[in-house]
Write a protein that holds these residues in place. Structure first.
Motif, PDB file in Angstrom:
ATOM      1  N   VAL A 120      12.943  17.085 -22.433  1.00  0.00           N
ATOM      2  CA  VAL A 120      12.467  16.485 -21.249  1.00  0.00           C
ATOM      3  C   VAL A 120      13.143  15.042 -21.231  1.00  0.00           C
ATOM      4  CG1 VAL A 120      10.750  18.185 -20.583  1.00  0.00           C
ATOM      5  CG2 VAL A 120      10.061  15.951 -21.978  1.00  0.00           C
ATOM      6  N   LEU A 121      13.334  14.639 -22.348  1.00  0.00           N
ATOM      7  CA  LEU A 121      14.242  13.199 -22.288  1.00  0.00           C
ATOM      8  C   LEU A 121      15.330  13.259 -22.047  1.00  0.00           C
ATOM      9  CD1 LEU A 121      13.385  11.507 -25.671  1.00  0.00           C
ATOM     10  CD2 LEU A 121      12.878  10.453 -23.727  1.00  0.00           C
ATOM     11  N   ARG A 122      16.084  14.288 -21.943  1.00  0.00           N
ATOM     12  CA  ARG A 122      17.559  14.246 -21.284  1.00  0.00           C
ATOM     13  C   ARG A 122      17.630  15.117 -20.183  1.00  0.00           C
ATOM     14  NH1 ARG A 122      20.823  13.505 -25.840  1.00  0.00           N
ATOM     15  NH2 ARG A 122      22.391  13.600 -24.433  1.00  0.00           N
ATOM     16  N   ARG A 123      16.688  16.133 -19.861  1.00  0.00           N
ATOM     17  CA  ARG A 123      17.042  16.926 -18.679  1.00  0.00           C
ATOM     18  C   ARG A 123      15.525  17.006 -17.816  1.00  0.00           C
ATOM     19  NH1 ARG A 123      21.543  20.224 -19.222  1.00  0.00           N
ATOM     20  NH2 ARG A 123      22.438  20.076 -21.519  1.00  0.00           N
ATOM     21  N   ALA A 124      15.587  17.673 -16.546  1.00  0.00           N
ATOM     22  CA  ALA A 124      14.549  17.753 -15.790  1.00  0.00           C
ATOM     23  C   ALA A 124      13.515  18.896 -16.654  1.00  0.00           C
ATOM     24  CB  ALA A 124      14.789  18.506 -14.286  1.00  0.00           C
ATOM     25  N   ALA A 125      12.081  18.521 -16.319  1.00  0.00           N
ATOM     26  CA  ALA A 125      11.404  19.429 -17.113  1.00  0.00           C
ATOM     27  C   ALA A 125      11.295  20.975 -16.407  1.00  0.00           C
ATOM     28  CB  ALA A 125       9.721  19.054 -17.044  1.00  0.00           C
ATOM     29  N   PRO A 126      11.580  21.978 -17.052  1.00  0.00           N
ATOM     30  CA  PRO A 126      11.464  23.428 -16.719  1.00  0.00           C
ATOM     31  C   PRO A 126      10.204  23.557 -15.828  1.00  0.00           C
ATOM     32  CG  PRO A 126      10.993  23.392 -18.968  1.00  0.00           C
ATOM     33  CD  PRO A 126      11.443  21.831 -18.725  1.00  0.00           C
ATOM     34  N   SER A 127      10.063  24.636 -14.823  1.00  0.00           N
ATOM     35  CA  SER A 127       9.020  24.809 -14.121  1.00  0.00           C
ATOM     36  C   SER A 127       7.781  25.702 -15.161  1.00  0.00           C
ATOM     37  CB  SER A 127       9.293  25.927 -13.090  1.00  0.00           C
ATOM     38  OG  SER A 127       9.719  27.228 -13.580  1.00  0.00           O
ATOM     39  N   VAL A 128       6.852  25.770 -14.650  1.00  0.00           N
ATOM     40  CA  VAL A 128       5.492  26.312 -15.372  1.00  0.00           C
ATOM     41  C   VAL A 128       5.877  27.816 -15.567  1.00  0.00           C
ATOM     42  CG1 VAL A 128       3.227  27.026 -15.111  1.00  0.00           C
ATOM     43  CG2 VAL A 128       3.756  24.531 -14.587  1.00  0.00           C
ATOM     44  N   ALA A 129       6.507  28.327 -14.576  1.00  0.00           N
ATOM     45  CA  ALA A 129       6.993  29.792 -14.495  1.00  0.00           C
ATOM     46  C   ALA A 129       7.771  29.978 -15.649  1.00  0.00           C
ATOM     47  CB  ALA A 129       7.393  30.188 -13.260  1.00  0.00           C
ATOM     48  N   GLN A 130       8.943  29.096 -15.879  1.00  0.00           N
ATOM     49  CA  GLN A 130       9.734  29.273 -16.867  1.00  0.00           C
ATOM     50  C   GLN A 130       9.408  29.155 -18.059  1.00  0.00           C
ATOM     51  OE1 GLN A 130      12.540  26.175 -15.413  1.00  0.00           O
ATOM     52  NE2 GLN A 130      13.944  27.721 -14.963  1.00  0.00           N
ATOM     53  N   ILE A 131       8.457  28.224 -18.327  1.00  0.00           N
ATOM     54  CA  ILE A 131       7.716  27.988 -19.536  1.00  0.00           C
ATOM     55  C   ILE A 131       6.724  29.382 -19.922  1.00  0.00           C
ATOM     56  CG2 ILE A 131       5.928  26.579 -20.833  1.00  0.00           C
ATOM     57  CD1 ILE A 131       8.380  25.380 -20.857  1.00  0.00           C
ATOM     58  N   HIS A 132       6.435  29.675 -18.999  1.00  0.00           N
ATOM     59  CA  HIS A 132       5.295  31.174 -19.280  1.00  0.00           C
ATOM     60  C   HIS A 132       6.243  32.257 -19.712  1.00  0.00           C
ATOM     61  CE1 HIS A 132       1.167  30.235 -18.258  1.00  0.00           C
ATOM     62  NE2 HIS A 132       1.543  29.508 -17.209  1.00  0.00           N
ATOM     63  N   LEU A 133       7.439  32.257 -19.337  1.00  0.00           N
ATOM     64  CA  LEU A 133       8.293  33.310 -19.475  1.00  0.00           C
ATOM     65  C   LEU A 133       8.990  33.215 -20.835  1.00  0.00           C
ATOM     66  CD1 LEU A 133       9.911  35.848 -18.778  1.00  0.00           C
ATOM     67  CD2 LEU A 133      11.901  34.258 -17.735  1.00  0.00           C
ATOM     68  N   PHE A 134       9.172  31.923 -21.318  1.00  0.00           N
ATOM     69  CA  PHE A 134       9.938  31.639 -22.582  1.00  0.00           C
ATOM     70  C   PHE A 134       8.632  31.625 -23.711  1.00  0.00           C
ATOM     71  CE2 PHE A 134      10.851  28.238 -25.890  1.00  0.00           C
ATOM     72  CZ  PHE A 134      12.287  28.812 -26.314  1.00  0.00           C
TER      73      PHE A 134
END
Length: 292
Positions: A120-134
């Protein structure tokens, strides 16, 4: 077989209690007081905290003494309070498998948190749904491996043969002992290989991400506000401290290997196989709360 030395019992139950108390406080704070801009990261933190709580609870109940039996087998002698609740070895084995699985998941998700903060220093933070899936994918992979591990428990008769051959000097009661035999060619093998590989690889990943993170904050953070820079630095310090304590897992692996190769036999090494991870896990919520 004699129970654990008093000093080890004190350390064990203190570490588990600290983890359960501070982990519960942290989980409540994460559920009810997480700022909206940290929702995605909070998914990872909540996952780590639940893993820590379940692992510490299982550890407190089982308190296993792990006895390597050459390269082919390992036995675990129950010393925890679960002995007062049930004589069913299958229940103790399930809790032990949960402890072992949780230790692995703790190590994996701490590295995921580390990588996330740099991402998240380099790119936009992923969504909550993406984090849940990962997070779900990562969890399911090792969960399946440890279900197979759970199915690999040896019979008391098979385990007794190895115990009598390698540690006949130990007065072990088989009705309080579980374990696996033929560990390199059984249902336990995938989980063991995965655990060893992740421990080694993630240590390298943590060191690499740490160095990269430091360089980026030092030379490429002009576009960040002072508040954002301070926030990243605070998260980085907390995760670095947790990663350092996490390296205790490598010490336990070294102690296990020494006994496995019959270079040294010591109750402290046998209890220390899991106590080192208990200590590492107990420091995690304390560090997070202290630096939040």
């Amino acid at each position: 077989m004699l129970g654990p030395p008093v000093i080890l019992s004190i350390i064990h139950y203190s570490a588990c209690s600290i983890s359960l108390i501070f982990g519960s406080i942290l989980l409540l704070l994460l559920i009810f007081y997480t700022p909206s801009h940290l929702n995605a990261f909070a998914v990872l933190l909540r996952t780590v905290t639940v893993i820590e709580l379940s692992t510490s609870l299982a550890a407190a109940l089982v308190f296993p003494r792990i006895i390597p039996l050459g390269l082919d087998a390992a036995a675990g002698v129950i010393n925890g309070s679960i002995k007062l609740m049930t004589k069913n070895l299958s229940i103790s084995w399930i809790f032990y498998t949960c402890e072992l699985h949780g230790t692995l998941q703790y190590n994996v998700f701490m590295s995921v948190c580390y990588c996330y903060r740099y991402y998240v220093l380099r790119r936009a933070a992923p969504s909550v749904a993406q984090i849940h899936l990962f997070a779900s994918i990562i969890f399911i992979i090792s969960f399946v491996l440890y279900v197979l591990f759970g199915l690999s428990r040896a019979s008391p008769d098979d385990l007794g043969v190895y115990i009598n051959y390698y540690v006949s000097q130990y007065d072990i009661e088989l009705n309080e002992t579980f374990g696996v035999v033929n560990v390199l060619n059984s249902l336990a093998t995938p989980a063991i290989v995965w655990t060893v590989l992740t421990a080694c690889v993630l240590s390298v990943v943590n060191v690499s991400i740490s160095r990269t993170h430091i360089r980026y904050l030092k030379y490429n953070s002009e576009h960040l506000s002072e508040q954002t820079r301070a926030s990243h630095k605070q998260f980085f310090i907390a995760l670095t401290l947790q990663a350092i304590f996490g390296q205790l897992l490598l010490l336990s692996a070294g102690g296990y290997a020494m006994e496995q190769l019959n270079l040294l036999r010591s109750p402290f090494l046998e209890y220390g196989t899991h106590m080192t991870s208990e200590i590492a896990i107990s420091t995690s919520p304390v560090i997070t709360l202290s630096l939040s």
